[in-house]
Design a protein around this motif. Structure first.
Motif, short mmCIF file in Angstrom:
data_model
loop_
_atom_site.label_atom_id
_atom_site.label_comp_id
_atom_site.label_asym_id
_atom_site.label_seq_id
_atom_site.Cartn_x
_atom_site.Cartn_y
_atom_site.Cartn_z
N ARG A 1 -9.27 -3.00 -3.58
CA ARG A 1 -7.88 -2.63 -3.85
C ARG A 1 -7.18 -2.00 -2.66
O ARG A 1 -5.98 -1.76 -2.70
CB ARG A 1 -7.84 -1.67 -5.05
CG ARG A 1 -8.02 -2.41 -6.38
CD ARG A 1 -8.17 -1.44 -7.54
NE ARG A 1 -9.42 -0.70 -7.42
CZ ARG A 1 -9.64 0.51 -7.93
NH1 ARG A 1 -8.68 1.14 -8.58
NH2 ARG A 1 -10.80 1.12 -7.78
N ILE A 2 -7.92 -1.69 -1.57
CA ILE A 2 -7.32 -0.98 -0.44
C ILE A 2 -6.89 -1.97 0.63
O ILE A 2 -7.65 -2.85 1.02
CB ILE A 2 -8.32 0.03 0.15
CG1 ILE A 2 -8.94 0.88 -0.96
CG2 ILE A 2 -7.65 0.92 1.18
CD1 ILE A 2 -7.94 1.56 -1.85
N SER A 3 -5.68 -1.79 1.12
CA SER A 3 -5.14 -2.73 2.10
C SER A 3 -5.81 -2.54 3.45
O SER A 3 -6.36 -1.49 3.77
CB SER A 3 -3.64 -2.50 2.26
OG SER A 3 -3.42 -1.37 3.09
N SER B 1 -8.13 6.73 -1.59
CA SER B 1 -7.08 5.70 -1.55
C SER B 1 -7.02 4.93 -2.86
O SER B 1 -5.94 4.54 -3.31
CB SER B 1 -7.34 4.74 -0.39
OG SER B 1 -7.13 5.40 0.83
N GLU B 2 -8.17 4.73 -3.49
CA GLU B 2 -8.22 4.00 -4.77
C GLU B 2 -7.45 4.73 -5.87
O GLU B 2 -7.11 4.12 -6.90
CB GLU B 2 -9.67 3.84 -5.25
CG GLU B 2 -10.48 2.78 -4.52
CD GLU B 2 -11.06 3.26 -3.19
OE1 GLU B 2 -10.75 4.40 -2.77
OE2 GLU B 2 -11.81 2.49 -2.57
N GLU C 1 0.81 -1.22 0.00
CA GLU C 1 0.00 0.00 0.00
C GLU C 1 0.84 1.26 0.00
O GLU C 1 0.30 2.37 -0.09
CB GLU C 1 -0.97 0.02 1.19
CG GLU C 1 -0.38 -0.21 2.57
CD GLU C 1 -0.35 -1.68 2.96
OE1 GLU C 1 0.53 -2.38 2.42
OE2 GLU C 1 -1.14 -2.11 3.81
N GLN D 1 -10.42 3.87 8.00
CA GLN D 1 -11.30 4.70 7.16
C GLN D 1 -12.76 4.25 7.33
O GLN D 1 -13.66 5.08 7.47
CB GLN D 1 -10.91 4.58 5.68
CG GLN D 1 -9.67 5.39 5.31
CD GLN D 1 -9.35 5.32 3.81
OE1 GLN D 1 -10.00 4.62 3.05
NE2 GLN D 1 -8.33 6.05 3.40
N GLN E 1 -1.51 4.59 -0.50
CA GLN E 1 -2.97 4.57 -0.32
C GLN E 1 -3.42 5.48 0.81
O GLN E 1 -4.59 5.88 0.86
CB GLN E 1 -3.45 3.14 -0.07
CG GLN E 1 -3.30 2.24 -1.30
CD GLN E 1 -3.96 0.89 -1.13
OE1 GLN E 1 -4.14 0.41 -0.01
NE2 GLN E 1 -4.30 0.25 -2.23
N ILE E 2 -2.50 5.86 1.70
CA ILE E 2 -2.85 6.76 2.80
C ILE E 2 -3.27 8.13 2.26
O ILE E 2 -3.83 8.96 3.01
CB ILE E 2 -1.67 6.87 3.79
CG1 ILE E 2 -2.14 7.36 5.16
CG2 ILE E 2 -0.54 7.73 3.27
CD1 ILE E 2 -2.95 6.37 5.92
N GLY F 1 1.22 2.60 4.47
CA GLY F 1 -0.10 2.67 5.07
C GLY F 1 -0.15 3.36 6.42
O GLY F 1 -1.19 3.35 7.08
N GLY G 1 -5.73 8.88 0.78
CA GLY G 1 -7.16 9.07 1.04
C GLY G 1 -7.45 9.73 2.38
O GLY G 1 -8.55 10.25 2.61
N MET H 1 -4.56 -2.13 6.40
CA MET H 1 -3.98 -1.07 7.25
C MET H 1 -4.63 0.29 6.96
O MET H 1 -4.84 1.09 7.87
CB MET H 1 -2.46 -1.01 6.97
CG MET H 1 -1.65 -0.09 7.83
SD MET H 1 -1.66 -0.46 9.61
CE MET H 1 -1.05 -2.15 9.65
N VAL H 2 -4.92 0.54 5.71
CA VAL H 2 -5.51 1.83 5.31
C VAL H 2 -7.04 1.77 5.40
O VAL H 2 -7.69 2.72 5.85
CB VAL H 2 -5.06 2.20 3.88
CG1 VAL H 2 -5.78 3.44 3.37
CG2 VAL H 2 -3.55 2.41 3.84
#
Lengths: 372, 372
Positions: free
Chosen positions: B201-203, A270-271, A194, B210, A335-336, A225, A338, B205-206
């Protein structure tokens, strides 16, 4: 004040490592009690010298690190300066058309020539050049030299160790962690899929404990992440000695990132942080844009190998940035992204990380009191 | 004994949910103090009735759940039973040749016809059929009905609520979480991209924090990447009300998974759990095999849409399994497969989860005592 193997190793107050290409972020992170690590892989020797001198003046004697690339082999002709000759015509035509169709004006011819020379010089990193960067770094009171990609050669590790400096290495898979440990690396940075930038395929949740167990008692930093205190707490629960954050500093006022790009990041989900080979030729998590999507269209050529792709796309991306067409630009981010909603400061991020960390740990401590 | 919103909601001792297609795993998980959830999406009504009756006899009155699919729309002709007519000839030729080339013998003609009829009936799930499954479930003392894919229709949620039963929904993105919350779902299962089966698609951890923040105070279960106590502790630190595990039960003696496949999983690395559309037509994390790789070869057709791909590949995969050619088989599993090394039991996994959970929390509690 927390005590872990890495706070002991570096004499820092908090096991929070701030990777950034911006010298102000490095300084502020170290001053906040963590440790700034300057991402210097694509700096010219002159740029690196200037940045380190500036850091030394501002950081008040606190420890900091430098992140470099120590390439093993290199694909392109090291004597060739003209990027037009390094990359296939078909690829140049493809990306040129994408940018032309977006009505983004070309660079003035002279700017383009100079930009391409400089970009090719930066991207076409040879072992000799990276060792030159290392020599510059070693003239400064650097406490941590991190290899951003692959295992640093033995003579590099020995040279750094001889100065009493610790060596770190970024990895995204257990087998690479073991290889770095065996080569003499002191601290591993285990980076989940991520994360922003070049990534492996295993997520932080799965990767971190695997790496911790595989190389124990070597200290492991958790990357990928982490943007808030709950993630910091989760990382420590997974057994790491500290955390390594990169993306979250992009949205600080200390960050030199293009301000329009900051705004794009604050609006991203994040996407939108996608893995693409369009920037460097290796799988790299970057912000989705019309540029990244162009490479996913049917009929688009396969991106070139690293670093030729970086050489190819330097000029078109520079055109987009210069024309304020950030919809055709991109930048490495995890991804963070987001969770990044507005401009903040390095100091504020440290304060928030710690406050939420303590609350998260208090929360699980209460739960566990009942479990025992 | 831990107290969280979901232990309160269901009257269970530990906020650990065990998703499994195997009734023995469901029973043992609930008996160990967690909650078993039977994956019933692809069971025939008769199979579901038999499984639930068996569970009721063994589970000693402890709560359990059922996981079903409530499809919105359906692409294929619901009146067509012959899979040969549902899927394009070119796709059938492609996968037939892959399996033939591996010298895997065909099924006896009669077996093949029966298998295909049954497989098509299971996979070609219509809203009517899924509601029939729900009616069967509601004749049993089920405490939790989970929608495996998409938002359950309002009348389904109302029907379940009218019986005093809670509704759960699996999601992999914040926007889907909000949609389920608005539809009246009681518990969200936020599944990171490292999970087995259909994934976003988002791990983890993230994603988890959220989703927790987006739907608070609705309880969220963490799914994807949890196989050990450190991951359980990390999840709780990230703010969830409990954890949902699927892959780790595959390696228990209670699991009915093909024993040769269990062995393949014990030998697999996390990298071998790949996202592929080859099994169902949707991105699904499954164990890499010669079968999954065949679909990645140049010239391979694009997998069909869901559920046509499942109908297409049923027979070739059945052939591979029957011939003990597990190198051409596959099964849904998450990246945690890299941590599954030998056969264990549901009870042992619960014991290990809790022991390591407590150690991990003690560890961060000590660190934090110094931080405060």
């Amino acid at each position: 004040m927390m005590r872990t193997p890495v706070t002991e190793m570096f004499g820092i107050e908090l096991p929070v490592f701030a990777f950034s290409h911006c010298r102000d972020v490095v300084v502020e992170a170290s001053r906040a009690g963590g440790m700034g690590v300057l991402g210097a892989a694509w700096m010219t020797p002159d740029e690196l010298e200037v940045a380190l001198k500036w850091i030394d003046e501002k950081i008040g004697g606190r420890p900091y690190g430098v992140d470099l690339v120590f390439p093993g082999t290199f694909a392109a002709d090291a004597d060739e300066d003209d990027p037009q000759r390094l990359v296939p015509q078909g690829h140049r035509d493809f990306i040129g058309k994408v940018i032309d169709r977006a009505q983004i004006p070309p660079l003035p011819a002279e700017d383009a020539a100079q930009f391409n020379r400089e970009n090719a010089a930066k991207m076409r990193m040879t072992p000799l050049e990276s060792e030159r960067a290392l020599e510059i770094a070693l003239r400064h009171p650097v406490k941590f030299v991190v290899g951003a990609m692959g295992v640093p050669p033995k003579h590099v590790i020995d040279r750094v160790h001889a100065r009493g400096i610790k060596v770190g290495g970024l990895i995204g898979a257990v087998k690479h962690a073991v290889r770095q440990r065996d080569a003499g690396v002191d601290v591993l940075i285990a980076q989940g899929s991520e994360a922003g930038g070049h990534v492996g395929r295993i997520s932080s949740m799965v990767l971190w404990p695997q790496v911790v167990d595989a190389v124990a008692p070597l200290p492991v930093l958790a990357a990928g992440g982490i943007g808030r205190g709950r993630q910091f707490a989760a990382a420590m629960a997974l057994g790491v000695a500290g955390v390594w954050c990169g993306s979250i500093w992009l949205g600080t006022r200390e960050s030199e990132l293009n301000p329009e790009m900051k705004q794009r990041m604050f609006g991203a989900a994040s996407e939108d942080a996608v893995v693409s080979e369009a920037l460097t030729g290796k799988p790299c998590r970057i912000l989705k844009s019309a540029y990244t999507e162009a490479w996913d269209q049917p009929g688009a050529p396969k991106p070139l190998t690293f670093p030729l792709q970086s050489i190819l796309v330097g000029e078109p991306l520079r055109r987009a940035e210069r024309a304020h067409r950030l919809d055709y630009w991109t930048y490495a981010v995890g991804q963070i992204v987001g969770d990044m909603k507005s401009e903040t400061s390095v100091r504020q991020i440290f304060a928030d990380l710690l406050t939420e960390y303590v609350a998260a740990v208090d929360h699980v401590t209460e739960l566990t009191a009942e479990a025992e």
